[in-house]
Design an enzyme around this catalytic site. Structure first.
Site, PDB file in Angstrom:
ATOM      1  N   ASN A  82       1.022  -1.269  -0.006  1.00  0.00           N
ATOM      2  CA  ASN A  82       0.108  -0.001   0.038  1.00  0.00           C
ATOM      3  C   ASN A  82       0.873   1.186   0.106  1.00  0.00           C
ATOM      4  OD1 ASN A  82      -1.700   1.929   0.483  1.00  0.00           O
ATOM      5  ND2 ASN A  82      -2.401   1.542   2.629  1.00  0.00           N
ATOM      6  N   SER A 119       2.998  -2.611  10.276  1.00  0.00           N
ATOM      7  CA  SER A 119       4.384  -2.544  10.686  1.00  0.00           C
ATOM      8  C   SER A 119       5.050  -3.767  10.159  1.00  0.00           C
ATOM      9  CB  SER A 119       4.831  -2.107  11.978  1.00  0.00           C
ATOM     10  OG  SER A 119       4.356  -0.802  12.195  1.00  0.00           O
ATOM     11  N   GLU A 122      -5.848  -5.101  10.344  1.00  0.00           N
ATOM     12  CA  GLU A 122      -4.818  -4.121  10.524  1.00  0.00           C
ATOM     13  C   GLU A 122      -5.119  -3.441  12.009  1.00  0.00           C
ATOM     14  OE1 GLU A 122      -2.828  -2.844   6.838  1.00  0.00           O
ATOM     15  OE2 GLU A 122      -4.490  -1.683   6.921  1.00  0.00           O
ATOM     16  N   LYS A 145       0.057   4.325  -0.416  1.00  0.00           N
ATOM     17  CA  LYS A 145      -0.707   5.518   0.342  1.00  0.00           C
ATOM     18  C   LYS A 145      -0.352   6.380  -0.957  1.00  0.00           C
ATOM     19  CE  LYS A 145      -0.108   3.190   4.794  1.00  0.00           C
ATOM     20  NZ  LYS A 145      -0.012   3.468   6.182  1.00  0.00           N
ATOM     21  N   GLY A 199       2.057   2.015  10.956  1.00  0.00           N
ATOM     22  CA  GLY A 199       2.818   3.240  10.567  1.00  0.00           C
ATOM     23  C   GLY A 199       3.486   3.699  11.905  1.00  0.00           C
ATOM     24  N   GLU A 227      -7.215   4.507   7.749  1.00  0.00           N
ATOM     25  CA  GLU A 227      -6.876   5.988   6.895  1.00  0.00           C
ATOM     26  C   GLU A 227      -8.368   6.698   6.438  1.00  0.00           C
ATOM     27  OE1 GLU A 227      -3.122   5.504   5.214  1.00  0.00           O
ATOM     28  OE2 GLU A 227      -2.281   4.706   7.248  1.00  0.00           O
ATOM     29  N   HIS A 265      -9.616   1.052   4.319  1.00  0.00           N
ATOM     30  CA  HIS A 265      -8.393   1.383   5.251  1.00  0.00           C
ATOM     31  C   HIS A 265      -8.670   2.095   6.223  1.00  0.00           C
ATOM     32  CE1 HIS A 265      -4.487   2.269   6.244  1.00  0.00           C
ATOM     33  NE2 HIS A 265      -4.015   1.321   5.417  1.00  0.00           N
TER      34      HIS A 265
HETATM   35  C1  PEP Z   1      -1.109   0.014   5.816  1.00  0.00           C
HETATM   36  O1  PEP Z   1      -0.928   1.243   5.660  1.00  0.00           O
HETATM   37  O2  PEP Z   1      -1.745  -0.806   5.622  1.00  0.00           O
HETATM   38  C2  PEP Z   1       0.019  -0.389   6.960  1.00  0.00           C
HETATM   39  C3  PEP Z   1       0.034  -1.693   7.422  1.00  0.00           C
HETATM   40  O3  PEP Z   1       1.238   0.427   7.033  1.00  0.00           O
HETATM   41  P1  PEP Z   1       2.625   0.221   7.700  1.00  0.00           P
HETATM   42  O4  PEP Z   1       2.914  -1.116   7.113  1.00  0.00           O
HETATM   43  O5  PEP Z   1       3.435   1.293   7.597  1.00  0.00           O
HETATM   44  O6  PEP Z   1       2.088  -0.080   9.422  1.00  0.00           O
END
Ligand code: PEP
Length: 254
Positions: free
Chosen positions: A9, A215, A169, A11, A175, A99, A97
């Site tokens: 992803n 992460s 998630e 983003k 992040g 976000e 997601h």
């Molecule tokens: C994500 O944006 O779906 C995500 C898991 O980000 P990160 O791997 O940076 O935690």
């Protein structure tokens, strides 16, 4: 065996040239993809067509969208519909997601409309769910996730949920550098599968790929992906670094 997926992803990161350089480096690693494995790249809308021309040349590499509109067409300035995505042969779209839920007020009900749009236009949703830190601290994460699944997915038929892709998630791990332990990930993935089994039956639940996100990096991917109910990952930060993401793809179960 159900699909094992490493999904990037990006983003709102990278210019077109930077994205192309990243993709070329990943493709040049010549990863030997098994039949049941996929590497998916959810890139910004303006890069979909060029990115697809790169992924189309690599076995089981697929370009995806990060979002879609909840309506089919019309006066919705700035939106991108599933019909448009289908018209450029996009196969997967991220939906829900955290976000999008947090910054763009996407409720479970809005997500129902997006999921329906995706399915009506032959796109496969990658449905994201996850709990915030307060919910995890209160130890009510199982009920929270069950509610997200019930409100956004349970209108689907058995046929529609078969081979579905869900990304779990935990928001506190996205992040932040914090990762759920492999045991925490496995427990939640088993819970999700159980919730699906209660509604749709065990065979259908077993066909659903459940990705872990939060992460994930090269250093922890093997351990997390080796859990029995973890079918790969949705990866933000580490997907922007070629050798990291190459190692993450190589960590998928065969
Ligand atoms: C994500 O944006 O779906 C995500 C898991 O980000 P990160 O791997 O940076 O935690």
């Amino acid at each position: 065996m159900r699909k094992q997926i490493a999904a990037a992803n990006w983003k709102m990161n990278l210019t077109l040239a930077q994205g192309e350089e990243l993709m070329n480096e990943i493709v040049q690693a010549n990863i030997n993809m098994e039949k049941n494995q996929e590497a998916i790249f959810a890139v910004p809308f303006p890069y979909l067509i060029t990115n697809k021309s790169i992924t189309d040349k690599a076995k089981n590499f697929i370009t995806a969208a990060q979002n879609c509109a909840s309506e089919n067409s019309g006066a919705y300035t700035g939106e991108v519909s599933c019909q448009m995505l289908q018209s450029i042969n996009i196969k997967y779209v991220l939906i829900g997601h955290s976000e999008r839920r947090e910054y763009y007020n996407e409720t479970n009900q809005v997500l129902v409309k997006k999921i329906n749009q995706a399915l009506q236009n032959n796109l496969k949703p990658i449905f994201c769910c996850g709990e915030p830190l307060l919910v995890r601290q209160a130890e009510t994460q199982n009920a929270h996730i069950e509610m997200q699944l019930q409100e956004s997915l349970f209108h689907l038929s058995t046929e529609q949920i078969k081979d579905f892709v869900i990304a779990y998630e935990p928001i506190w791990a996205i992040g932040t550098g914090l990762t759920a332990s492999s045991a925490q990930a496995q427990n939640m993935h088993a819970h999700i599968r159980n919730v699906l089994a209660n509604k749709y039956g065990q065979e259908i639940a077993n066909s659903v790929s459940i990705l872990y996100g939060g992460s994930v990096k090269a250093a922890n991917a093997v351990e997390i992906f080796s859990q029995p109910d973890v079918d790969g990952g949705l990866v933000g930060g580490a997907s922007l670094v070629a050798n990291e993401f190459v190692e993450i793809i190589k960590s998928l179960k065969k």
